[in-house]
Each structure stands twice: as structure tokens, then as C-alpha cells.
Motif scaffolding. Structure first.
Motif, PDB file in Angstrom:
ATOM      1  N   GLU A   1       5.481   7.120  -7.169  1.00 13.36           N
ATOM      2  CA  GLU A   1       5.124   6.008  -8.053  1.00 13.36           C
ATOM      3  C   GLU A   1       6.281   5.621  -8.976  1.00 13.36           C
ATOM      4  O   GLU A   1       6.903   6.481  -9.591  1.00 13.36           O
ATOM      5  CB  GLU A   1       3.928   6.407  -8.934  1.00 13.36           C
TER       6      GLU A   1
ATOM      7  N   ARG B   1      -0.636   4.808  -9.831  1.00 14.55           N
ATOM      8  CA  ARG B   1      -1.716   4.953 -10.803  1.00 14.55           C
ATOM      9  C   ARG B   1      -1.454   4.087 -12.042  1.00 14.55           C
ATOM     10  O   ARG B   1      -0.303   3.978 -12.479  1.00 14.55           O
ATOM     11  CB  ARG B   1      -1.851   6.412 -11.225  1.00 14.55           C
TER      12      ARG B   1
ATOM     13  N   ALA C   1      -3.889   0.343  -3.851  1.00 18.53           N
ATOM     14  CA  ALA C   1      -2.924   0.643  -4.918  1.00 18.53           C
ATOM     15  C   ALA C   1      -1.619   1.238  -4.410  1.00 18.53           C
ATOM     16  O   ALA C   1      -1.580   1.924  -3.390  1.00 18.53           O
ATOM     17  CB  ALA C   1      -3.558   1.612  -5.909  1.00 18.53           C
ATOM     18  N   ASN C   2      -0.567   0.976  -5.176  1.00 13.82           N
ATOM     19  CA  ASN C   2       0.722   1.629  -4.965  1.00 13.82           C
ATOM     20  C   ASN C   2       0.922   2.790  -5.920  1.00 13.82           C
ATOM     21  O   ASN C   2       1.666   3.719  -5.630  1.00 13.82           O
ATOM     22  CB  ASN C   2       1.859   0.643  -5.241  1.00 13.82           C
TER      23      ASN C   2
ATOM     24  N   ASP D   1       5.525   1.425  -5.150  1.00 16.59           N
ATOM     25  CA  ASP D   1       5.606   2.652  -4.362  1.00 16.59           C
ATOM     26  C   ASP D   1       6.975   2.732  -3.704  1.00 16.59           C
ATOM     27  O   ASP D   1       7.391   1.799  -3.020  1.00 16.59           O
ATOM     28  CB  ASP D   1       4.497   2.594  -3.295  1.00 16.59           C
TER      29      ASP D   1
ATOM     30  N   ILE E   1      -4.182  12.314  -4.034  1.00 18.83           N
ATOM     31  CA  ILE E   1      -5.320  11.877  -4.855  1.00 18.83           C
ATOM     32  C   ILE E   1      -6.591  11.808  -4.011  1.00 18.83           C
ATOM     33  O   ILE E   1      -7.667  12.220  -4.460  1.00 18.83           O
ATOM     34  CB  ILE E   1      -5.001  10.530  -5.538  1.00 18.83           C
TER      35      ILE E   1
ATOM     36  N   ILE F   1      -4.110   4.141 -14.728  1.00 19.62           N
ATOM     37  CA  ILE F   1      -4.884   4.710 -15.842  1.00 19.62           C
ATOM     38  C   ILE F   1      -4.106   5.797 -16.606  1.00 19.62           C
ATOM     39  O   ILE F   1      -4.040   5.749 -17.829  1.00 19.62           O
ATOM     40  CB  ILE F   1      -6.264   5.227 -15.363  1.00 19.62           C
TER      41      ILE F   1
ATOM     42  N   GLY G   1      -9.330  13.875  -5.837  1.00 23.68           N
ATOM     43  CA  GLY G   1     -10.196  13.048  -6.682  1.00 23.68           C
ATOM     44  C   GLY G   1      -9.331  12.358  -7.714  1.00 23.68           C
ATOM     45  O   GLY G   1      -8.118  12.580  -7.772  1.00 23.68           O
ATOM     46  N   PRO G   2      -9.944  11.521  -8.567  1.00 19.66           N
ATOM     47  CA  PRO G   2      -9.155  10.787  -9.563  1.00 19.66           C
ATOM     48  C   PRO G   2      -8.419  11.754 -10.492  1.00 19.66           C
ATOM     49  O   PRO G   2      -9.019  12.721 -10.975  1.00 19.66           O
ATOM     50  CB  PRO G   2     -10.212  10.001 -10.350  1.00 19.66           C
ATOM     51  N   THR G   3      -7.142  11.495 -10.756  1.00 15.47           N
ATOM     52  CA  THR G   3      -6.366  12.424 -11.590  1.00 15.47           C
ATOM     53  C   THR G   3      -6.809  12.371 -13.042  1.00 15.47           C
ATOM     54  O   THR G   3      -6.431  13.226 -13.839  1.00 15.47           O
ATOM     55  CB  THR G   3      -4.854  12.104 -11.520  1.00 15.47           C
ATOM     56  N   ILE G   4      -7.595  11.359 -13.383  1.00 17.20           N
ATOM     57  CA  ILE G   4      -7.995  11.190 -14.779  1.00 17.20           C
ATOM     58  C   ILE G   4      -9.456  11.603 -14.972  1.00 17.20           C
ATOM     59  O   ILE G   4      -9.993  11.477 -16.059  1.00 17.20           O
ATOM     60  CB  ILE G   4      -7.780   9.728 -15.248  1.00 17.20           C
TER      61      ILE G   4
ATOM     62  N   LEU H   1      -4.227   3.668  -8.429  1.00 18.08           N
ATOM     63  CA  LEU H   1      -4.290   4.660  -7.350  1.00 18.08           C
ATOM     64  C   LEU H   1      -5.280   5.806  -7.610  1.00 18.08           C
ATOM     65  O   LEU H   1      -5.497   6.638  -6.747  1.00 18.08           O
ATOM     66  CB  LEU H   1      -2.869   5.210  -7.090  1.00 18.08           C
ATOM     67  N   ASP H   2      -5.893   5.844  -8.754  1.00 16.17           N
ATOM     68  CA  ASP H   2      -6.936   6.851  -8.934  1.00 16.17           C
ATOM     69  C   ASP H   2      -8.203   6.497  -8.163  1.00 16.17           C
ATOM     70  O   ASP H   2      -9.036   7.367  -7.898  1.00 16.17           O
ATOM     71  CB  ASP H   2      -7.244   7.048 -10.423  1.00 16.17           C
ATOM     72  N   TYR H   3      -8.377   5.212  -7.853  1.00 13.64           N
ATOM     73  CA  TYR H   3      -9.570   4.791  -7.119  1.00 13.64           C
ATOM     74  C   TYR H   3      -9.293   3.808  -5.981  1.00 13.64           C
ATOM     75  O   TYR H   3     -10.000   3.805  -4.985  1.00 13.64           O
ATOM     76  CB  TYR H   3     -10.556   4.073  -8.067  1.00 13.64           C
TER      77      TYR H   3
ATOM     78  N   MET I   1       0.844  -1.201   0.000  1.00 11.00           N
ATOM     79  CA  MET I   1       0.000   0.000   0.000  1.00 11.00           C
ATOM     80  C   MET I   1       0.880   1.253   0.000  1.00 11.00           C
ATOM     81  O   MET I   1       1.941   1.253   0.607  1.00 11.00           O
ATOM     82  CB  MET I   1      -0.897  -0.038   1.236  1.00 11.00           C
ATOM     83  N   ALA I   2       0.419   2.261  -0.639  1.00 14.36           N
ATOM     84  CA  ALA I   2       1.194   3.507  -0.660  1.00 14.36           C
ATOM     85  C   ALA I   2       1.362   4.018   0.767  1.00 14.36           C
ATOM     86  O   ALA I   2       0.538   3.755   1.634  1.00 14.36           O
ATOM     87  CB  ALA I   2       0.487   4.547  -1.507  1.00 14.36           C
ATOM     88  N   GLN I   3       2.412   4.732   0.924  1.00 16.37           N
ATOM     89  CA  GLN I   3       2.775   5.161   2.265  1.00 16.37           C
ATOM     90  C   GLN I   3       1.703   6.032   2.911  1.00 16.37           C
ATOM     91  O   GLN I   3       1.224   6.994   2.332  1.00 16.37           O
ATOM     92  CB  GLN I   3       4.065   5.960   2.147  1.00 16.37           C
TER      93      GLN I   3
ATOM     94  N   VAL J   1       1.538  10.595  -2.868  1.00 18.22           N
ATOM     95  CA  VAL J   1       0.642  10.697  -4.029  1.00 18.22           C
ATOM     96  C   VAL J   1      -0.748  10.211  -3.643  1.00 18.22           C
ATOM     97  O   VAL J   1      -1.763  10.788  -4.015  1.00 18.22           O
ATOM     98  CB  VAL J   1       1.141   9.799  -5.190  1.00 18.22           C
ATOM     99  N   ARG J   2      -0.766   9.130  -2.876  1.00 23.47           N
ATOM    100  CA  ARG J   2      -2.051   8.564  -2.465  1.00 23.47           C
ATOM    101  C   ARG J   2      -2.923   9.616  -1.764  1.00 23.47           C
ATOM    102  O   ARG J   2      -4.089   9.797  -2.105  1.00 23.47           O
ATOM    103  CB  ARG J   2      -1.791   7.393  -1.513  1.00 23.47           C
TER     104      ARG J   2
END
Ligand code: SF4
Lengths: 108, 553
Positions: B482, B428, B425-426, B477, A89, B430, A93-96, B419-421, A1-3, A85-86
Motif C-alpha cells: 500500500e 486501506r 480497494a488498492n 497499490d 486481510i 480506515i 479479517g478487517p485490520t481495524i 481494503l479492510d472491506y 485492484m490489489a495484486q 496485503v489484500r
């Protein structure tokens, strides 16, 4: 998992997801939960951070939030900026999909 | 298509009511999150980064147009106007509120859908070949057998608390379109000694942290023994699978630890006992009853040659390219299988808007006997389309962002939400996918490169199947930043292979160039345009790619 957090971290704050809609919320100085990261109350050092997390815990019992935890924050130009980054985000919200999440909603 | 009988209706309705009560008790405080979490997961509800996520089961990837309309309506009414089709042939909503979930499940039940078996340590939604019932090469329709397995496994009391989740995939022929060798149990339909349909059973495949290729344990198992054999396999796993370590509890670890021979011996020992009880013998009448739901539609008697189609293909380059890449041979003369790409350049792989879902449902009604398939590669399929209708179908698809002629090419990627949702996740996935599709947007270039399966996961759980991508990308990560690790040479077909790590991971800014370098190395060394990326890789190995990628380091 991200930090999420780092034991050596200096400045941390508490975040969680709201029970009703799962949205990201932040623990404030007033002991409430805000949608906005700029409202967080900061903890300096491990002891403060643990105390802050303990203070947030009762909101789990009152069914306001789920899974509170600490995350690292920097302050840049008076703004709170999560380090990972986690958390960036989660904050926006979603970066995309810039049309979704908090980034799509103007703070009233 | 399978239709619910009275038991199915009752079961799903009861489940919705139970969940309504559970949500109410959670919201009133009668239930803690620790108590509620396993219950919500049993109903397909996860908590992700920004909101709850609901995963709706699409058994063996088959949907009616009525169901697709409903999925679209739910996206509009309760979510943010879109859904995400996954590698498990399911659909995920990314933003439902907890209090709306019982109402959503109730609406799904109206069209015979649910979210059961989409989470938890049970037998999950069975996946299958998207060309079922249409493919010229199939031995039998795998949906019949998938449905039988679904009925046997749903709420199976003995297998509700397995050591870990358990995934089945079924393919109808030796051309594996369902990635069966990377499932806990993969089933291939074969011909038995007497010429009847029989089943080769592969056990212990999987991806994630420890990718493994399934081992052939049961060979040409007969129709009457199928369920007994599966039950025996599950029993061995349930009894001997590890429960002390999350990463070691899948059946693949058991098979690896005791060896395929020993696994086979234990399963066969159990099989003798199960058979003695006799209750699991699968009668022909039951197979016939289920088969009736999957009868071939009323095909017209047509010539296989369609002059009209040939003429339009010649005059319309993009449509011609679409027919060549996105349609497959149908067993019925004059018909084709049409693949709808959910991978537009710069888009989000597998996402469809509510409007697009309605359009696909309308097109299915008009041209494809009201039936839609979801593929594990995150596209949609209309399985039975008259060749003469292909152009009209494609024109509507194209006008609505779903006509990209890229099936099996470098821009047709499997991409997990990352990681967008995703809370696990570690990194992104997408945006990396989007950048790669933009880099390779030129259709002539894509066609020149030829078949190339690129798959991206945002963490080692490998929902994006990166281990079995010809090129795999795994997000990692490093201290909150990333990075992307690249594997080469994976494949998920009948020659399944796990990709090899090429070297140190790349940053977000390096990864797209790295992919381009890999493609250029391939183009430079292939023996002819017919030598696919994977063939060339298998011939030359990883060294030339490594050399070029890390030339300056
Ligand atoms: S691979 Fe990891 S990041 Fe991607 S969807 Fe699965 S759990 Fe989430």
C-alpha cells in the motif's frame, strides 16, 4: 485492484468466497474448501497453478463457491502466508476490527 | 417525512418477493452466478472481501426514528452489530448471509425502506442537503424536489440500463452542502424570474478515475419543466454516452468530449420534443401533495437567545466547543441544527453500533421530532433541536461516543471502507484515518488549525471523495504494497475544485508525518487564524508544501 497473482509467481493457491455467506475459503488437497489458509494445496509454477484452478472450477457449478482465483503464498515457519496485503486481510479479517472475521475465531 | 402510498408499498413488497425467488433459485442451482449477480446488485447486494454487503437506501439522507431503530435491529439480528453510513447517505451492512437477505429486505419494507437504486447502471438514490427544511439560507426544501425526482426515476423503464450509474444531488441554496458539482446531475434551487422556485442544472460532474466539475447547462428551469429537462438530459446521455469502455461511459466523459455548449444544444433539442408530448409537465398540485409530507414540524414560539445555553457553554468547555463547531443556525428562532459526529478519535468514520443507532433514534424522538439525517460527510444530524435542549442532547451523545466537537475539522474525515472491506480497494483507508485522528487528537490544536476537510479513498473510484478534499489521500497499490498519494486544494462546495497531486506517493509509515508536515506548512504561512487552509493554499499554491514534503529527496 490489489495484486491477486503474478505470472512469474512460484507458489500459488486457490481461494474463493462461499456462496451461502460470502466468507473466504481455500481449496484443499482433498478437493474441498476450508475456512483456513493453512489447509491450501499449493501449485508450483504457472502450469500447476492453472491445473489447480481448473480443478477448483466444478465447485462453482455445485454452488459451493463463487469467483475462484489464484493468489501467491509464502511459507513461513510452517504457516501459509499470502503475499499481498489484500490476501492477508482476506485471510484474517478487517485490520481495524480484530473482533471480526477469521482472526476472531479460534480454529477448533 | 415522505410516507409510502399504496403503490410504493406494493412495489417494494413485489420486489422483495421477486428477490426471495431469485435467491432461492440461485441456491438451488437454477441460476448461475453470472445470471444472479446483476439481480443481486439491483437489490443492493455486493460481494466484498469477507462477506456479502447490503447497501440500504436512505433517500436524500432522511430517516425517521422508527427506521433508525429498525436499522439497528437488523444490525443485531442479521449482522455484526453495526452499520456504516456512506457518502451516498446510505447505510451498509458488512456481513449479511445470502439466505438472510430476503428477510432483511422484508424487515426494511416494514418501515418503508429498501435497497433499490443503490447499485447498477440506473439512476441511484438521490442525495441532498442534510439541513433541508431547517437551514436559514435555503430557498426551498430540497427534499420535496429530491422526492419528486425519486418518484420519476425509480424503475424508469427508459433509464434502467444506462451506460453507467447515474447520481443526482440537490441543494436548497447557493451554499452547497451536497457537493452537487461532482455529481452526474447537480441541482441548485434558485429563484426564477417570477420569484418562484427554479432550478439550475449542472451536468457532467463526477469523481473517480477522471474527476470533472459539472457544467451549468440549464439555468433557472421552471417547476413545470424540471422533469422534462432532466428526462431530456438523460435521453441525450442514454443515446450518446459510450458503452464500449467502462471508464469512459459516465456522462462527464460525454460532456467533456462534445463540450458543454453542444451538450446544452442537444438537451434543448430533446427538451422541445419531450415538452411537445406534454406528459412530463410537473403540475403544482403534485408538488403541493409532496410538499405536504415535508411540512415544518410544530415549532414552539421561542426567543432566539437562550440564556441557559450561553451559561452552560461558558462553564463547560467541551460542550461550548461542540455548540460552536457542531451546531448550525436554524431558520426558526430558539432552535438549532445539531450535527452528530460519527468520527471519534481513533474510530471508524461513519460506523455506528446498533446501540448507538438506538440512542440516536431515542434522542430524535425526545428532542428532534423523530427525524434524523445522514450527511454525505458520514455524520448524522438532528435538524430541529431547541437550543435549551442542546446540553442534555450532547451529554447523551458524549456518553456514547458521538459528542466529539470536530465538525469540519481535520479529524472529521470522509473515509471509504478501503481494503479492510472493499473488493475493489488498492489500500486501506480506515487505519490511516485513525492514525491521523490520533495524531491530531488535541482539540485545541484542531480548533487552531480550523476548517480542514481531509478525505481518503482506498482506490481511484473515489468513494472517499479524495479529489475534493482540502487534503485528499488516495490509496494505491505497488506490487501488493500500500502507498498513499496526496492531493491538495480540492473542495466540494460552491467553489468546487479538484485537488492537485503533490508528488510521489508515501508509504503507510510516512503518510501521517506527511499530513502533519502539510498542516505545519499551512500554520507557518497563513496570514491570520482566519485564513483557512484552503484559502491559504489558493493564495500560495502547491510549491511551499511540495518543497517541505520532499526536502530530503
Ligand atoms: S474508493 Fe475504492 S476502495 Fe474505497 S470504497 Fe470505493 S471502490 Fe472501495
Amino acid at each position: 485492484m490489489a495484486q491477486h497473482s503474478n505470472k512469474l509467481a512460484k507458489i500459488q493457491a486457490v481461494t474463493a468466497n462461499r456462496l451461502l455467506d460470502g466468507h473466504v475459503v481455500y481449496f484443499t488437497a482433498a478437493g474441498e474448501w476450508s475456512d483456513w489458509v493453512d489447509d491450501v494445496v499449493l501449485a508450483d509454477g504457472k502450469e500447476d497453478a492453472d491445473a489447480l484452478l481448473a480443478k477448483a472450477q466444478p465447485s462453482v457449478e455445485t454452488r459451493h463457491i463463487v469467483d475462484p482465483y489464484l493468489f501467491e503464498v509464502d511459507q513461513e515457519d510452517g504457516k501459509m502466508v499470502p503475499k499481498s496485503v489484500r490476501e492477508k486481510i482476506r485471510m484474517a479479517g478487517p485490520t481495524i476490527r480484530l473482533d471480526l472475521g477469521k482472526q476472531a475465531v479460534a480454529r477448533s | 417525512m415522505y410516507r409510502y402510498d399504496q403503490f410504493d408499498h406494493k412495489l417494494v413488497a413485489e420486489r422483495v418477493n421477486q428477490f426471495r425467488g431469485q435467491v432461492a433459485r440461485r441456491m438451488s442451482g437454477e441460476m448461475t452466478e453470472d445470471e444472479f449477480k446483476p439481480l443481486r446488485l439491483m437489490n443492493g447486494v455486493y460481494l466484498q472481501l469477507h462477506a456479502y454487503m447490503l447497501r440500504v437506501a436512505v433517500p436524500y439522507g432522511t430517516l425517521s426514528s422508527v427506521q433508525m431503530h429498525k436499522l439497528a435491529d437488523i444490525a443485531t439480528k442479521y449482522d455484526k452489530g453495526y452499520g456504516h453510513f456512506t457518502t451516498r447517505q446510505n447505510l451498509q451492512y458488512n456481513w449479511p448471509a445470502l439466505e438472510d437477505l430476503p428477510a432483511i429486505l422484508e424487515e426494511l419494507a416494514e418501515v418503508e425502506m429498501h435497497a433499490i437504486q443503490t447499485s447498477g447502471n440506473c439512476i441511484r438514490n438521490v442525495t441532498s442537503d442534510q439541513y433541508a427544511g431547517a437551514a436559514a439560507d435555503e430557498i426551498d426544501d430540497p427534499r420535496i424536489w429530491s422526492e419528486i425526482i425519486r418518484q420519476w426515476s425509480t424503475f424508469h423503464p427508459e433509464f434502467t440500463f444506462l451506460p453507467r450509474k447515474f447520481k443526482f444531488a440537490v441543494t436548497g441554496c447557493s451554499n452547497d452542502r451536497a457537493a452537487i458539482r461532482v455529481h452526474d446531475i447537480g441541482i441548485e434551487l434558485v429563484r426564477g424570474k417570477d420569484g418562484d422556485v427554479a432550478f439550475d442544472i449542472y451536468v457532467g460532474g463526477g469523481q473517480g478515475r477522471t474527476p470533472m466539475i459539472g457544467k451549468l447547462i440549464g439555468e433557472a428551469i421552471s417547476r413545470e419543466d424540471l422533469l422534462a429537462y432532466l428526462e431530456s438530459t438523460l435521453r441525450v446521455y442514454n443515446m450518446s454516452g459510450r458503452r464500449d469502455h467502462l471508464y469512459k461511459s459516465r456522462i462527464k466523459i460525454l460532456v467533456h468530449d462534445i463540450g458543454a455548449e453542444e451538450m446544452k444544444r442537444r438537451v434543448e433539442e430533446e427538451f422541445v420534443l419531450v415538452k411537445k408530448q406534454g406528459v412530463l409537465e410537473l403540475p403544482q398540485e403534485e408538488v403541493d401533495r409532496i410538499r405536504a409530507y415535508f411540512e415544518a414540524p410544530d415549532f414552539e414560539a421561542l426567543d432566539d437567545e437562550c440564556a441557559e445555553l450561553t451559561a452552560v457553554m461558558a462553564s463547560h468547555k467541551r460542550f461550548g466547543a461542540w455548540v460552536n463547531t457542531n451546531t448550525a443556525v436554524h431558520k426558526q428562532a430558539g432552535y438549532a441544527i445539531a450535527n452528530i459526529s460519527l468520527k471519534p478519535i481513533g474510530g471508524v468514520a461513519g460506523d455506528a453500533s446498533d446501540e448507538q443507532m438506538h440512542i440516536v433514534a431515542d434522542l430524535a424522538e425526545k428532542y428532534a421530532f423523530s427525524e434524523i439525517r445522514v450527511t454525505h460527510e458520514q455524520n448524522l444530524v438532528l435538524a430541529h433541536v431547541k437550543k435549551a435542549d442542546l446540553f442534555a442532547l450532547w451529554e447523551t451523545l458524549e456518553a456514547n461516543g458521538m459528542g466529539t466537537p470536530n465538525l469540519g475539522l481535520i479529524t472529521d474525515q470522509i473515509v471509504c471502507p478501503g481494503l479492510d472491506y472493499c473488493a475493489l480497494a488498492n489500500a486501506r483507508s480506515i487505519p490511516i484515518s485513525q492514525e491521523i485522528t490520533e495524531r491530531f487528537a488535541d482539540l485545541d490544536r484542531q480548533h487552531n488549525i480550523g476548517e480542514l476537510k481531509l478525505k481518503i479513498s482506498g482506490c481511484i473510484n473515489a468513494c472517499g471523495h479524495h479529489h475534493v478534499g482540502h487534503i485528499g489521500i488516495l490509496g494505491v497499490d505497488k506490487k501488493g504494497t500500500e502507498y498513499y498519494q496526496v492531493t491538495l486544494g480540492g473542495s466540494a462546495d460552491e467553489f468546487t475544485a479538484v485537488g492537485k497531486i503533490v508528488g510521489r506517493a508515501f508509504t503507510e509509515h510516512e503518510i501521517v508525518d506527511a499530513i502533519e508536515t502539510i498542516v505545519e506548512v499551512y500554520l507557518g504561512l497563513r496570514e491570520s487564524p482566519d485564513e483557512r487552509f484552503l484559502d491559504a493554499y489558493r493564495r500560495v499554491g502547491i510549491a511551499p508544501f511540495k518543497e517541505k514534503l520532499y526536502a530530503d529527496t
